[in-house]
Structure formats: C-alpha cells, structure tokens
Design a protein around this motif. Structure first.
Motif, PDB file in Angstrom:
ATOM      1  N   GLY A  87      44.406  32.141  33.525  1.00  0.00           N
ATOM      2  CA  GLY A  87      44.879  33.295  32.783  1.00  0.00           C
ATOM      3  C   GLY A  87      43.939  34.475  32.914  1.00  0.00           C
ATOM      4  N   THR A  88      42.628  34.224  32.896  1.00  0.00           N
ATOM      5  CA  THR A  88      41.636  35.284  33.062  1.00  0.00           C
ATOM      6  C   THR A  88      41.785  35.963  34.412  1.00  0.00           C
ATOM      7  N   GLU A  89      41.894  35.165  35.466  1.00  0.00           N
ATOM      8  CA  GLU A  89      42.030  35.717  36.818  1.00  0.00           C
ATOM      9  C   GLU A  89      43.333  36.491  36.975  1.00  0.00           C
ATOM     10  N   LEU A  90      44.408  35.965  36.395  1.00  0.00           N
ATOM     11  CA  LEU A  90      45.710  36.615  36.537  1.00  0.00           C
ATOM     12  C   LEU A  90      45.719  37.985  35.867  1.00  0.00           C
ATOM     13  N   ARG A  91      45.115  38.078  34.707  1.00  0.00           N
ATOM     14  CA  ARG A  91      45.058  39.357  33.995  1.00  0.00           C
ATOM     15  C   ARG A  91      44.361  40.414  34.867  1.00  0.00           C
ATOM     16  N   THR A  92      43.244  40.047  35.460  1.00  0.00           N
ATOM     17  CA  THR A  92      42.485  40.969  36.309  1.00  0.00           C
ATOM     18  C   THR A  92      43.236  41.295  37.591  1.00  0.00           C
ATOM     19  N   ALA A  93      43.854  40.280  38.194  1.00  0.00           N
ATOM     20  CA  ALA A  93      44.555  40.478  39.465  1.00  0.00           C
ATOM     21  C   ALA A  93      45.764  41.393  39.302  1.00  0.00           C
ATOM     22  N   ARG A  94      46.498  41.253  38.208  1.00  0.00           N
ATOM     23  CA  ARG A  94      47.666  42.106  38.001  1.00  0.00           C
ATOM     24  C   ARG A  94      47.257  43.569  37.824  1.00  0.00           C
ATOM     25  N   GLN A  95      46.139  43.797  37.172  1.00  0.00           N
ATOM     26  CA  GLN A  95      45.635  45.166  37.033  1.00  0.00           C
ATOM     27  C   GLN A  95      45.279  45.740  38.407  1.00  0.00           C
ATOM     28  N   ALA A  96      44.638  44.925  39.248  1.00  0.00           N
ATOM     29  CA  ALA A  96      44.273  45.377  40.586  1.00  0.00           C
ATOM     30  C   ALA A  96      45.512  45.686  41.419  1.00  0.00           C
TER      31      ALA A  96
END
Length: 213
Positions: A87-96
């Motif tokens: 979930g942490t990685e997905l939140r950051t990746a979607r912003q990118a």
C-alpha cells in the motif's frame, strides 16, 4: 465455482527492465491494458493510453514498472502475469504516474487531472501500508480459458505471506463477474464498495487475511 487448474503449474519469473523485455511491451500490454480498465480509460482520457502505459512500464517508480511484473512463462512466451506492491509503494507510485501524465499532456492539463482525481476519489478504499495490493492481473488472449489465473493468484498469495504482509487486496470493477468469482473462490471478501462521483464507475475492494492458509 469450479476451480479449474492446469495439469502442470507453469513457471513464473520477475519482469526486470531488460532490452529483451522492453521489446516485448506490446505483448505485455495485451493483459496489462485490460486489467486496468475502466479506471485507466477515465483517468487517461485524451492521452494515448497504450503509449502512456508503455512509458510507465519503463519507469522504475511507476505502479506498473517492469521491475514489479511477475510473468507467467510458457516456453519463451509471456502467457500473462500480475503486478503487486505494498500500500505504501502504491500510494507513491500513483502520484509519480500522475505527475508523468501531467508533464506529457502539458501545463493546461493540471486542472483537468485534479478534477478527474477528485471525481475518482471515493472509487477505492483508502490504502493501508501493510496491504499487498494486486493492481494488474491477466493473460494474453491466446492463453485465456485454461485455468492459468490460478497459478498467478496462488503465487501472489504465497509471496504476500513470505513478505510478511497482513492482507491481500484487489480492487475489481463491479461488472467484472469472473474476476469477482475468482477472488471469492480464494477467500476474498468485500471490504468496500466505491463509486466515482458521477456514479459511472463502481468498484469493489476485496481483501483476505494472509494468515489464513
């Protein structure tokens, strides 16, 4: 539901951003593209979606980077695969990924993208850091209908347990009955029912405890 398994489990391997795999992006798109619909169609309206997804797969910080891909191989053919991350990685990746779209669509796109994000804000349940979220799963059209999705789901659940994640999670369009049936067959329950602000898109957030074997 009849759980139809292939007679022999095909091998899975990591994607990795290699020249060989980069040349096969069109092959991978045959399952990555439909696995993101209809969400991608709304978010990326007005952009060349295939081109955008191809570009994302070559970026290390994207939700769908080749570095995250788990590929189902039949001989040297890519039969399908999945992409999963915390979930942490997905939140950051979607912003990118959103920043990438804004850069390529131009400065005038910022307000439009903000409006779309707001329209889709209630579509998915809030991300929990220790969830193992599968965001893309699918098969090449030549390999569908053979029960191969079971190899993908089982590999995903095994990796989630080995990684120490608390829950497995997948967000599924409400109209995708086959995907919902597959999730329920593997013990996923509906944790959230979301919809876009205009009511045109509806998704179910499905979860299961990874401590249950």
């Amino acid at each position: 539901m009849n759980l139809r398994h292939p007679s022999q489990t095909p091998p899975l391997r990591w994607g990795h951003k290699t020249p060989d795999l980069e040349r096969r992006i069109a092959e991978i798109l045959t399952w990555v593209r439909p696995a993101g619909q209809p969400y991608d169609d709304v978010l990326l309206e007005g952009a060349d979606i295939d081109q955008t997804l191809s570009r994302w797969m070559l970026r290390d910080n994207s939700e769908i980077t080749l570095q995250r891909a788990r590929l189902l191989m039949l001989d040297d053919r890519i039969a399908g695969g999945y992409i999963a991350l915390s979930g942490t990685e997905l939140r950051t990746a979607r912003q990118a990924d959103l920043l990438d779209v804004a850069r390529h669509m131009g400065e005038g796109s910022y307000a439009m993208l903000r409006e779309r994000v707001e329209r889709l804000r209630e579509l998915f349940a809030p991300l929990e850091d220790n969830d193992f979220v599968i965001t893309r799963l699918g098969l090449h059209p030549d390999h569908r209908g053979r029960g191969l999705c079971h190899a993908l789901i089982e590999d995903y659940l095994r990796r989630g347990r080995q990684g120490g994640f608390r829950r497995a999670r997948v967000d599924v369009p409400e109209t995708h009955r086959a995907a919902l049936d597959l999730c329920r067959a593997y013990g996923f329950d509906t944790a959230y029912r979301g919809k876009s602000n205009d009511g045109k898109l509806k998704y179910l957030t499905m979860v299961r405890d990874l401590n249950d074997h």
